[in-house]
Design a protein around this motif. Structure first.
Motif, PDB file in Angstrom:
ATOM      1  N   GLN A 126       6.133  14.098   4.445  1.00 41.27           N
ATOM      2  CA  GLN A 126       4.943  13.385   4.845  1.00 41.27           C
ATOM      3  C   GLN A 126       3.659  14.090   5.572  1.00 41.27           C
ATOM      4  O   GLN A 126       2.706  13.891   5.366  1.00 41.27           O
ATOM      5  N   GLU A 167      13.292   9.592  -3.257  1.00 43.63           N
ATOM      6  CA  GLU A 167      12.623   9.767  -1.786  1.00 43.63           C
ATOM      7  C   GLU A 167      11.150   9.921  -1.909  1.00 43.63           C
ATOM      8  O   GLU A 167      10.471   9.403  -0.944  1.00 43.63           O
ATOM      9  N   ASP A 170       9.923   6.330  -2.378  1.00 43.50           N
ATOM     10  CA  ASP A 170       9.885   5.716  -0.931  1.00 43.50           C
ATOM     11  C   ASP A 170       8.649   6.037  -0.155  1.00 43.50           C
ATOM     12  O   ASP A 170       7.980   5.403   0.692  1.00 43.50           O
ATOM     13  N   LEU A 171       8.208   7.542  -0.294  1.00 51.85           N
ATOM     14  CA  LEU A 171       7.203   8.023   0.367  1.00 51.85           C
ATOM     15  C   LEU A 171       5.773   7.473  -0.098  1.00 51.85           C
ATOM     16  O   LEU A 171       4.888   7.078   0.676  1.00 51.85           O
ATOM     17  N   ILE A 173       5.280   4.398  -1.283  1.00 52.37           N
ATOM     18  CA  ILE A 173       5.474   2.987  -0.732  1.00 52.37           C
ATOM     19  C   ILE A 173       4.938   3.104   0.632  1.00 52.37           C
ATOM     20  O   ILE A 173       4.134   2.219   1.059  1.00 52.37           O
ATOM     21  N   ALA A 174       5.640   3.893   1.510  1.00 58.55           N
ATOM     22  CA  ALA A 174       5.465   3.956   2.984  1.00 58.55           C
ATOM     23  C   ALA A 174       3.927   4.381   3.168  1.00 58.55           C
ATOM     24  O   ALA A 174       3.383   4.060   4.331  1.00 58.55           O
ATOM     25  N   ASN A 175       3.407   4.921   2.143  1.00 63.32           N
ATOM     26  CA  ASN A 175       1.779   5.362   2.418  1.00 63.32           C
ATOM     27  C   ASN A 175       0.820   4.765   1.656  1.00 63.32           C
ATOM     28  O   ASN A 175      -0.427   5.270   1.395  1.00 63.32           O
ATOM     29  N   ARG A 176       1.071   3.647   1.107  1.00 65.55           N
ATOM     30  CA  ARG A 176       0.380   2.823   0.483  1.00 65.55           C
ATOM     31  C   ARG A 176      -1.221   2.346   1.250  1.00 65.55           C
ATOM     32  O   ARG A 176      -2.045   2.035   0.603  1.00 65.55           O
ATOM     33  N   GLU A 178      -2.392   4.330   3.305  1.00 63.91           N
ATOM     34  CA  GLU A 178      -2.938   5.561   3.743  1.00 63.91           C
ATOM     35  C   GLU A 178      -3.680   6.347   2.578  1.00 63.91           C
ATOM     36  O   GLU A 178      -3.436   7.601   2.408  1.00 63.91           O
ATOM     37  N   SER A 203      12.660  -0.242  -7.134  1.00 65.99           N
ATOM     38  CA  SER A 203      12.215  -0.519  -6.000  1.00 65.99           C
ATOM     39  C   SER A 203      10.711  -0.371  -5.977  1.00 65.99           C
ATOM     40  O   SER A 203      10.066  -0.960  -4.820  1.00 65.99           O
ATOM     41  N   ALA A 207       8.461  -3.583  -4.228  1.00 64.92           N
ATOM     42  CA  ALA A 207       7.272  -3.224  -3.278  1.00 64.92           C
ATOM     43  C   ALA A 207       5.944  -3.334  -3.907  1.00 64.92           C
ATOM     44  O   ALA A 207       5.026  -3.430  -3.204  1.00 64.92           O
TER      45      ALA A 207
END
Length: 371
Positions: A126, A167, A170-171, A173-176, A178, A203, A207
């Motif tokens: 991150q 991993e 997922d990163l 997706i979490a920062n879409r 940003e 996945s 998402a």
């Protein structure tokens, strides 16, 4: 006979290229570092380089990357990745990337990088993303102030030969929200198909995050078919699709895979100079990108690694004009196609096409230029 004033002489198409708005979809952050920056950052950490003069080092990268195979090409990244292991270094490289692209006339860019390659000094994945995004934003803000508006977004790559695919997905997706717009697989293509980890792409679909996959660069049609089956909306390179094109007395004949890619408008992120270096084409003049464009594929033109290829998007387009006979209409076609396949919302893509690209090309057509 009186010679016309220089300002009144018709410009050649190649002379128009620098001022035309450009859209870049396939550019690697660690393949576009300024040689002078590498020299400075390497000195700070004691990393030994093949040369310490920036000009000489720049030539070394191009020569070393021109050995003729993707594997040897990839070895040059040991030096760029080595100097990109701190937040400050990543931020600087990303800022300079945005500035360099803006200076080339790029108005929209998706720049990709593999966060897992930048954690040797203790950064988290991150923190790598945060540093790069900050650099892109700083560079874009400075470019706008200097009269070169640009938007730079990120694509996160997982390395094919390593085991952090999920991993990194997922990163992404979490920062879409940003500035991260998609997922990719990079690194050695042959032997590491996308179908190796189908759950990763499940996945991403769940998402609603798109992916573009390197395929059809160092491996052939099976690699492309595999990427398509796993849901790739764009193909990184994709030049081996030419292996599915034939011809007979009736004209061009497309195989089933080629038809599928063309009919569903899966964009090809073609990087001509890079492909010549790695053996995917003998020359820009003979590169299959021109045939693919003429056959109606969704072709975009890209840089891949500006440092290793000693190139820019302006240079790639100029080479296609000068060596492959591309026209102004061809250049507009690939610019509009790239914008239409950008990983942002439809209204943003439409605005880029209607308010930036189309008007600039209309002005170029209205001006006087010679072929």
């Amino acid at each position: 006979m009186t010679e016309p004033h220089p300002d009144e002489r018709p410009q050649s198409l190649a002379e128009l290229v620098p001022a035309l708005p450009k859209v870049l979809l396939h550019d690697h952050l660690d393949g576009g570092v300024r040689p002078a920056t590498i020299v400075e950052l390497a000195a700070q950490i004691g990393h030994e380089l093949p040369a310490t003069d920036p000009d000489e080092l720049g030539r070394w990268f191009v020569d070393a990357a021109s050995a003729g195979t993707l594997e040897l090409y990839l070895e040059t990244f040991a030096h760029t990745v080595a100097v990109m292991q701190t937040a400050d270094a990543l931020r600087r490289v990303a800022r300079e990337c945005a500035l360099d692209l803006a200076a080339d006339g790029v108005v929209y860019a998706e720049v990709r990088f593999a966060p897992e390659q930048h954690v040797e000094q203790g950064l988290s994945l991150q923190e790598v993303v945060d540093a790069v995004r900050a650099g892109f934003d700083e560079g874009a803000a400075q470019a706008r102030e200097e009269g070169h508006p640009i938007r730079v977004l990120a694509i996160l790559c997982a390395m094919r030969h390593l085991d952090r695919w999920q991993e990194v997905a997922d990163l992404a997706i979490a920062n879409r929200d940003e500035g991260v717009v998609a997922f990719d697989l990079a690194g050695p293509e042959d032997g590491f198909p996308a179908s190796r980890c189908p759950e990763v792409f499940d996945s991403l679909r769940a998402a609603h995050l798109p992916c573009t996959l390197h395929a059809g660069e160092a491996a052939g049609l099976d690699s492309i078919a595999d990427a398509v089956a796993e849901g790739a909306l764009r193909l990184g390179h994709g030049v081996r699709l030419a292996d599915d094109l034939g011809a007979d007395e009736l004209g061009d004949r497309l195989g089933l895979l080629a038809h599928w890619v063309r009919d569903r408008r899966l964009a090809l992120e073609v990087c001509p100079s890079s492909n010549v270096q790695t053996g995917g084409a003998t020359s820009v003049a003979e590169h299959p990108v021109t045939r693919l464009l003429r056959l109606g594929f969704a072709v975009t033109v890209n840089t891949d690694n500006r440092l290793q290829s000693g190139t820019s998007l302006g240079r790639e387009l100029t080479l296609l004009v000068e060596e492959a006979g591309w026209t102004l209409e061809d250049l507009e076609d690939v610019a509009v196609t790239a914008a239409a396949h950008a990983f942002v919302h439809h209204d943003e893509r439409a605005a880029l096409i209607d308010t930036v690209i189309r008007p600039a090309y209309a002005a170029a057509r209205g001006g006087r230029h010679r072929a």
